[in-house]
Write an enzyme that holds these catalytic residues in place. Structure first.
Site, PDB file in Angstrom:
ATOM      1  N   GLY A   1       1.544   7.104  -4.197  1.00  0.00           N
ATOM      2  CA  GLY A   1       2.061   7.323  -5.697  1.00  0.00           C
ATOM      3  C   GLY A   1       1.822   6.211  -6.703  1.00  0.00           C
ATOM      4  O   GLY A   1       0.996   5.459  -6.542  1.00  0.00           O
ATOM      5  N   GLU A   2       2.637   6.339  -7.763  1.00  0.00           N
ATOM      6  CA  GLU A   2       2.653   5.257  -8.802  1.00  0.00           C
ATOM      7  C   GLU A   2       1.189   5.119  -9.489  1.00  0.00           C
ATOM      8  O   GLU A   2       0.866   4.062 -10.082  1.00  0.00           O
ATOM      9  CB  GLU A   2       2.723   3.921  -8.196  1.00  0.00           C
ATOM     10  CG  GLU A   2       4.222   3.775  -7.461  1.00  0.00           C
ATOM     11  CD  GLU A   2       4.468   2.254  -6.650  1.00  0.00           C
ATOM     12  OE1 GLU A   2       3.713   1.405  -6.892  1.00  0.00           O
ATOM     13  OE2 GLU A   2       5.259   2.423  -5.769  1.00  0.00           O
ATOM     14  N   GLY A   3       0.445   6.175  -9.486  1.00  0.00           N
ATOM     15  CA  GLY A   3      -0.946   6.115 -10.124  1.00  0.00           C
ATOM     16  C   GLY A   3      -1.947   5.685  -9.315  1.00  0.00           C
ATOM     17  O   GLY A   3      -3.301   5.788  -9.817  1.00  0.00           O
TER      18      GLY A   3
END
Length: 372
Positions: free
Chosen positions: A319-321
């Site tokens: 996640g987190e971009g």
């Protein structure tokens, strides 16, 4: 505030420009289809930019919305509730996967604290100055936000989109920093797609065991009972079972489409916000790309509903971009090919036509021999 108003504000990327880009692609020295999906990406960018040939993606930016979710108290995440500030700190210190990639790709990262549950002094003023509230409510038993907070969060996302567009950002990599965010996202997607909790419940970016998965499934089931009565109003839905970060991301996606600023979506959280935004403005998904397959079943359902096909499938679940940022070089390569590959010269076109005629003549000779 009525999110349905965005439907009148958002236009699709220019279809005429896209046709011009397709015609130009036919004239390039590399045969059509030889670059696979990169051809489609280049044409999409041309339409978004209203430019043929397409311009290079010169000022991309990673934008991460951060927030804690009260539902994390139930043990539905691989991280303890209320620890999103640690994720934010790691990204700021360059110690997270997205920070490593951003440094390698020379892409600036902007973090927006929409609802992190920590003392403001733990994070820089540039991060916390937009905070809507400290943590979002426990969606299985209470609203994530009040109606006023939900509107403030959406307007926050809109303001961030305007700031990025005004500063010259030409493509955004959108992600989240949250603990419990995938539970809220799965609830939104299940509600909008009309599916059961078990169909959308995944393991989250941090990974959870079977017992935590069952707790997460139960929390989504309970939250769905609260979501279904407000399905007719996207803002009420975000207030009931979303969160400050999700509402802000939804506003960001809608205003980015208004400003004609393309966005690469990351995982299930950004997909959930995109699905809410699509419900408000059906043309909005034409401005977005799905960066990657996150492995979350809810993400797959949301992307199917929006007819978005992910660019990458590398099994990245952090996640987190991160996954969306991995897709950025692919988009930049598509722009470079579309802009910099030369067109065929008239001589080359004549030679190609001559070769086609020779091949046609040879085929005719073979058929004549077969007939005798």
């Amino acid at each position: 505030m009525n999110l349905d108003d965005f439907s009148d504000l958002i236009e699709r990327p220019d279809g005429g420009v896209r046709r011009d880009a397709e015609e130009r692609r036919e004239r390039l020295i590399v045969p059509p289809g030889a670059l696979g999906r990169l051809d489609e990406l280049g044409e999409w960018l041309s339409a978004a930019q209203q430019s043929v040939p397409v311009k290079a993606v010169a000022q991309p930016r990673v934008v991460l919305f951060a927030g804690d979710h009260g539902v994390a108290e139930l043990g539905v995440s691989g991280r303890a509730g209320g620890t999103t500030h640690e994720l934010v700190r790691a990204a700021l210190d360059g110690a997270s996967p997205v920070a490593v990639l951003a440094r390698r790709f020379s892409v600036p990262v902007r973090i927006v604290d929409a609802g992190v549950d920590c003392d403001p002094e733990l994070l820089p003023e540039s991060v916390v100055r937009h905070r809507v509230r400290r943590g979002s409510g426990r969606i299985d038993i209470e609203d994530a936000l009040s109606a006023e907070e939900a509107e403030r969060a959406v307007r926050l996302g809109m303001a961030i989109a305007d700031e990025e567009a005004d500063s010259g950002t030409d493509l955004v990599v959108l992600g989240d920093l949250s603990v419990g965010g995938t539970t809220a996202a799965a609830t939104l997607i299940a509600a909008l797609c009309g599916t059961d909790a078990s169909v959308v419940t995944g393991r989250g970016g941090a990974g959870i065991d079977d017992l935590a998965w069952m707790r997460k499934c139960a929390a989504i089931r309970d939250a769905l009972r609260r979501a279904r009565p407000v399905l007719g109003d996207q803002l009420e839905l975000l207030a009931a079972v979303g969160g400050a970060d999700l509402a802000a991301m939804t506003g960001f996606l809608l205003q980015s489409a208004v400003r004609r600023m393309p966005v690469i979506l990351d995982g299930v959280v950004s997909a959930a916000c995109a699905l809410v935004a699509q419900r408000a403005a059906f043309r909005a998904p034409d401005w977005w790309l799905a960066g990657q397959v996150s492995g979350e079943p809810a993400q797959s359902k949301a992307l199917d509903r929006m007819a978005l096909t992910p660019l990458l499938d590398h099994g990245v679940t952090v996640g987190e971009g991160t996954g969306a940022l991995l897709a950025l070089p692919l988009v930049q390569a598509a722009a470079a090919f579309a802009a910099e590959l030369p067109e065929r010269t008239p001589v080359a076109e004549e030679e190609t036509a001559s070769e086609d005629e020779n091949e046609a003549g040879a085929d005719a000779d073979v058929k004549a021999l077969d007939a005798t």
